[in-house]
Write a protein that holds these residues in place. Sequence first.
Motif, PDB file in Angstrom:
ATOM      1  N   TYR A  54      -3.690  -1.401  -5.932  1.00 42.86           N
ATOM      2  CA  TYR A  54      -3.569   0.059  -5.888  1.00 42.86           C
ATOM      3  C   TYR A  54      -2.506   0.463  -4.874  1.00 42.86           C
ATOM      4  N   PRO A  55      -1.448   1.131  -5.316  1.00 41.61           N
ATOM      5  CA  PRO A  55      -0.410   1.566  -4.383  1.00 41.61           C
ATOM      6  C   PRO A  55      -0.878   2.770  -3.560  1.00 41.61           C
ATOM      7  N   PHE A  56      -0.074   3.137  -2.591  1.00 38.74           N
ATOM      8  CA  PHE A  56      -0.366   4.355  -1.832  1.00 38.74           C
ATOM      9  C   PHE A  56       0.894   5.198  -1.795  1.00 38.74           C
ATOM     10  N   TRP A  66      -8.011   4.972   0.172  1.00 44.56           N
ATOM     11  CA  TRP A  66      -6.814   5.811   0.109  1.00 44.56           C
ATOM     12  C   TRP A  66      -6.656   6.334  -1.312  1.00 44.56           C
ATOM     13  N   LEU A  67      -5.905   7.432  -1.392  1.00 39.96           N
ATOM     14  CA  LEU A  67      -5.688   8.043  -2.688  1.00 39.96           C
ATOM     15  C   LEU A  67      -4.616   7.242  -3.417  1.00 39.96           C
ATOM     16  N   SER A  68      -4.882   6.921  -4.676  1.00 39.85           N
ATOM     17  CA  SER A  68      -3.937   6.102  -5.420  1.00 39.85           C
ATOM     18  C   SER A  68      -3.857   6.603  -6.860  1.00 39.85           C
ATOM     19  N   MET A  69      -3.058   5.905  -7.621  1.00 44.88           N
ATOM     20  CA  MET A  69      -2.862   6.331  -8.996  1.00 44.88           C
ATOM     21  C   MET A  69      -2.777   5.101  -9.865  1.00 44.88           C
ATOM     22  N   ASN A  70      -3.359   5.168 -11.020  1.00 46.99           N
ATOM     23  CA  ASN A  70      -3.184   4.072 -11.970  1.00 46.99           C
ATOM     24  C   ASN A  70      -2.160   4.533 -12.988  1.00 46.99           C
ATOM     25  N   TYR A 115      -3.902   8.182 -14.134  1.00 43.89           N
ATOM     26  CA  TYR A 115      -4.944   9.013 -13.526  1.00 43.89           C
ATOM     27  C   TYR A 115      -5.034   8.742 -12.021  1.00 43.89           C
ATOM     28  N   VAL A 116      -5.566   9.725 -11.300  1.00 42.25           N
ATOM     29  CA  VAL A 116      -5.745   9.605  -9.856  1.00 42.25           C
ATOM     30  C   VAL A 116      -7.053   8.867  -9.587  1.00 42.25           C
ATOM     31  N   LEU A 117      -7.036   8.005  -8.600  1.00 41.75           N
ATOM     32  CA  LEU A 117      -8.254   7.296  -8.255  1.00 41.75           C
ATOM     33  C   LEU A 117      -8.303   7.122  -6.741  1.00 41.75           C
ATOM     34  N   ILE A 118      -9.453   6.733  -6.256  1.00 45.19           N
ATOM     35  CA  ILE A 118      -9.560   6.389  -4.843  1.00 45.19           C
ATOM     36  C   ILE A 118      -9.671   4.874  -4.754  1.00 45.19           C
ATOM     37  N   ALA A 119      -8.667   4.286  -4.110  1.00 46.59           N
ATOM     38  CA  ALA A 119      -8.675   2.836  -3.943  1.00 46.59           C
ATOM     39  C   ALA A 119      -9.516   2.507  -2.719  1.00 46.59           C
TER      40      ALA A 119
END
Lengths: 167, 356
Positions: free
Chosen positions: B190-192, B209-213, B220-224
Motif C-alpha cells: 500500500y503506497p502513501f 495510513w491512508l492509501s489507495m488501491n 478505491y481509498v483504503l486504510i493501510a
Amino acid sequence: MVTTDEKGPLTAKKKSVIIRSCDGDEFLVSESAAVLSTSLKKILEEKEDRLIHLSDIDNKTLAMVIAYLSTHADDGLSDDLKRSFDQEFVSGKEFDVLKYLVLATDTLQVTCLCYTVAKKMADIMKNKLVEWVRREFDIQNDYTPEAEAEIRRLDAWAWDDRQLEDD
Amino acid sequence: MVTSDLPEEILIDIFSRLPTKSVGKCRCLAKTWRTLLSTPSFIKSHLARTRKTRQENLILITHSQSIHSIANIKDDDTVSRELELPDLWAEVVGSCDGLVLFINVDDEVILVNPITLQQAKIPTSPLAFERSESFTMHAIGYDSLRDDYKVVVLSYLETYNGSRPSYLDTFVDVYSVKTGVWKRIGISPYPFADLDFAYGVFVNEAIHWLSMNSKLDCPYVLIAAFDLANEVFFEIPAPRGIDVGKFLFKKLVVLGGCLCVVDTSSYSGVDVWIMKEYNVSESWTKFSMYFDQCMFKPLCFIGDDEVVSVVEGPCLVVLNFKDGTSRDLVVNGVPALFTDGCIFVESLVSPAFCGN
C-alpha cells in the motif's frame, strides 16, 4: 465477646463464621461476606472449622474490613450505593489507619478494597513533601545532603511545579 | 525491603497511582527507592494506571518552533508551558505511551518524553534514501510482542533524473528503540501520499495510513495497516462515500483513540469520519460542518461534542460537531497560535536506547 456484623441478626438460613483478631476479639460474619476475601474463602473451603484466627490483623482494622465485606455482600444494595460507601469508607481516615487497612486487605486478599485504599493513599500523598512521605513510610534517607541535592538536580523535571503541603 | 512497614508489591501499587512528577520527586526518598521507582516493571505499572485515567495532554509546536504542553483544557483559563527542549522543532509525528516523536528543522527525528524531558535522536537508517529526493512518512508505535517502541518510516525515491533510477515502491523500515537497530521490513503493498502533516497513525497495535488501491479498474481509498508485532500488512475499509478524487485533501488521524478520516476537499466544509469500533466498517460515523480550511487536524475531544483542532492561521480552534459552531481556543489569555500538535499521556517511559 461476639459481635454481629452491621446487618443485624443473622437468619437461620445464612451460614456464618467467627473471625478472631490478633488481640482476641471475635466477629460473627456471614459466610457470603467472608468469601469476598479470597484468603477466607480458601480457608473455609479447606476446613470445616467456623472459627478463623487472624494473627496479624488487629481488632480495629478487622472491624473496618468486616464492615466493608458485609456491605459488599449485601445483595439489596445497588452498585452505586456500594461505590458511595467505598468513598465514604476511606474519606477522613488517618494515613496510618489506611496503612493497616491496605496491609489487612493484602493478607485477606480483598482486591477491590485494596485498590480503594491504595488510591486514597496516593491521593493524600500526591501533594506532600518528600520528608512527609519518608516519615509516613518509615523510610531512612541514606543520601547525604549533597547527594540528595544532586539527585534533585538530575530529576529537575519533577521539581518545576510547586504547591506542596507538609503536615 | 525498602521500608519496614509494607510489602514491596503494595508499595508499588500505591506509588504507581501517583502523578508522574510526584514519582519523580519520590526518587530522592532513599537509594533503594530510586531504584524501585525506576525499574521497567514499576514504569509499566505506572503507565497502565495513567492509561486508565485517559487523561490527555496536548503537545504543541509554536510559531517560533518551540514546544509547549497543555495539561488541562479549560473553557476560560487554559495554560500552556514551554518545555525546556532547546531546538527548532518543525513537526510532531505522533505519540505512544508518553513518548512523542518530533522532526526538527534539520529533518532530524527525535523521540521525547515531554514530562521527564529525556530525548533521544533516532539515527538515520543505513538504507535511507537521499533525503532531498525521497518522500517519507513517519510513525511511532509499540510492539507488544517484543515490548519495544518502534519508529516506522515509509519511503520512496523519485529522482526526476533519467540517469539515476527512481524507486517508487513503498519501502518500510522499522527502528527498535530497545535495541537501537534498523530493520528493513520490505515493500508495502500500500503506497502513501506525501502530504504536509500526514503521519502514520498508531491504533490497536498497528500503524495506519491512508492509501489507495489503483491496480484495479475501479480505484478505491483504503486504510493501510502494518501490524508491528507480526510485521504483516492488512487493509481496513475506508468510510463508504469517500471518493478517490482529491485524495490529497484527505488525511488520517487518531481522535479519541479511534481512526479518523478528515476530508477538506469540499467547499461546503469539512467532513470528519470516526471509526468508533476498530476495523468495523459499519462503525464509521460522519460529522460535517461548515469550516473553510484546507489545513485541519483534529487533536482531541473536550466532552462529547467539541474537538480541539489545529487549523491554518495557524491556530487552535474548538469545533462543536453538534451545533456546528467554532471558536478560538484561548491559551495564556490570548487566541492560541500553534502550527502542529498531538496528544500524549504522562509517563516515565524512557525514549533512550536500552531504556536508560
